[in-house]
Motif scaffolding. Structure first.
Motif, PDB file in Angstrom:
ATOM      1  N   UNK A 119      26.363 -41.611 115.285  1.00 10.80           N
ATOM      2  CA  UNK A 119      25.568 -41.774 116.506  1.00 10.80           C
ATOM      3  C   UNK A 119      26.397 -42.352 117.644  1.00 10.80           C
ATOM      4  N   UNK A 120      27.370 -43.185 117.307  1.00 15.11           N
ATOM      5  CA  UNK A 120      28.247 -43.735 118.340  1.00 15.11           C
ATOM      6  C   UNK A 120      29.038 -42.616 119.001  1.00 15.11           C
ATOM      7  N   UNK A 121      29.513 -41.665 118.200  1.00 20.62           N
ATOM      8  CA  UNK A 121      30.208 -40.508 118.765  1.00 20.62           C
ATOM      9  C   UNK A 121      29.309 -39.709 119.692  1.00 20.62           C
ATOM     10  N   UNK A 122      28.052 -39.551 119.308  1.00 22.38           N
ATOM     11  CA  UNK A 122      27.098 -38.849 120.172  1.00 22.38           C
ATOM     12  C   UNK A 122      26.868 -39.615 121.474  1.00 22.38           C
ATOM     13  N   UNK A 123      26.774 -40.939 121.389  1.00 24.31           N
ATOM     14  CA  UNK A 123      26.602 -41.747 122.599  1.00 24.31           C
ATOM     15  C   UNK A 123      27.788 -41.617 123.529  1.00 24.31           C
ATOM     16  N   UNK A 124      29.001 -41.592 122.957  1.00 28.32           N
ATOM     17  CA  UNK A 124      30.198 -41.403 123.775  1.00 28.32           C
ATOM     18  C   UNK A 124      30.200 -40.041 124.450  1.00 28.32           C
ATOM     19  N   UNK A 125      29.836 -38.998 123.693  1.00 26.76           N
ATOM     20  CA  UNK A 125      29.775 -37.653 124.253  1.00 26.76           C
ATOM     21  C   UNK A 125      28.719 -37.569 125.353  1.00 26.76           C
ATOM     22  N   UNK A 126      27.607 -38.245 125.160  1.00 32.22           N
ATOM     23  CA  UNK A 126      26.557 -38.264 126.181  1.00 32.22           C
ATOM     24  C   UNK A 126      27.098 -38.847 127.490  1.00 32.22           C
ATOM     25  N   UNK A 127      27.838 -39.952 127.391  1.00 32.97           N
ATOM     26  CA  UNK A 127      28.415 -40.574 128.587  1.00 32.97           C
ATOM     27  C   UNK A 127      29.434 -39.645 129.247  1.00 32.97           C
ATOM     28  N   UNK A 128      30.267 -38.971 128.447  1.00 42.23           N
ATOM     29  CA  UNK A 128      31.304 -38.101 129.003  1.00 42.23           C
ATOM     30  C   UNK A 128      30.719 -36.892 129.712  1.00 42.23           C
ATOM     31  N   UNK A 129      29.527 -36.479 129.289  1.00 40.78           N
ATOM     32  CA  UNK A 129      28.913 -35.305 129.921  1.00 40.78           C
ATOM     33  C   UNK A 129      27.971 -35.687 131.054  1.00 40.78           C
ATOM     34  N   UNK A 130      27.951 -36.962 131.411  1.00 40.00           N
ATOM     35  CA  UNK A 130      27.136 -37.416 132.530  1.00 40.00           C
ATOM     36  C   UNK A 130      25.733 -37.857 132.153  1.00 40.00           C
TER      37      UNK A 130
END
Length: 191
Positions: A76-87
């Motif tokens: 889930x942390x990886x998903x949160x990081x990806x969410x931030x990177x995609x705006x």
């Protein structure tokens, strides 16, 4: 010649992880951002305590939770990081992170047992916010993949330290949980 102490190679290997890039090798390279990602969870008290707490709490749960709860957190942390990177945005990220430290500390201090799926879900919710914060703080020039690899490896290591810390005994772990909860409360009041 004196024999080398057993801890010395381990310390030297760990220091190599934090070595900077030589100026003769400037420019972009495949691992730009790895060190930033690796050190980010280690340098923020909120992240450091939460990652250790996940390991401690998972170890308290025992059996399958010992690996399933930290695995859910990392995913889930990886998903949160990806969410931030995609705006993508999450509300009240810093408040949620402070609350995660408080909640995890209380769960450890009270020896609260949850069903494995519930523990995984709680860890995943906390991790989304931690990952989002990691993603927002990624340096612009960093490779997202290298940065993510760094913060994932640091997180897994901190979870492992938490699991290993559970060997200190029930009372010591509960005292650590109380300390983590107190720090979480202080983080909330500092916002």
């Amino acid at each position: 010649m004196k024999p080398m102490k057993p801890a010395r190679p381990i310390v030297l290997a760990a220091l190599c992880l934090f070595a900077g890039t030589a100026s003769a090798h400037g420019g972009s390279h495949a691992l730009a951002g790895f060190t930033d990602g690796l050190t980010h969870p280690l340098l923020g008290l909120d992240h450091l305590l939460a990652m250790l707490a996940v390991g401690l709490w998972a170890a308290q749960q025992g059996a399958r939770a010992r690996w399933a709860v930290p695995a859910a957190f990392v995913a889930a942390m990886g998903l949160g990081g990806a969410l931030a990177w995609t705006g993508g945005e999450l509300p009240q990220v810093e408040t949620a992170i402070a609350l995660s430290v408080l909640a995890l500390g209380l769960l450890i201090a009270t020896r609260r047992r949850w069903a494995v799926p519930a523990g995984m879900a709680a860890a995943a919710v906390f991790a989304l916010f931690h990952g989002h914060a990691h993603g927002l703080e990624m340096p612009q020039a960093a490779s997202p993949a290298a940065y993510a690899l760094g913060f994932v490896l640091a997180t897994i290591s901190l979870h492992g330290v938490g699991v290993a810390g559970s060997l200190a005994g029930r009372r010591a772990v509960q005292a650590a949980g109380a300390g983590i909860a107190t720090a979480g409360l202080a983080l909330l009041f500092a916002l």
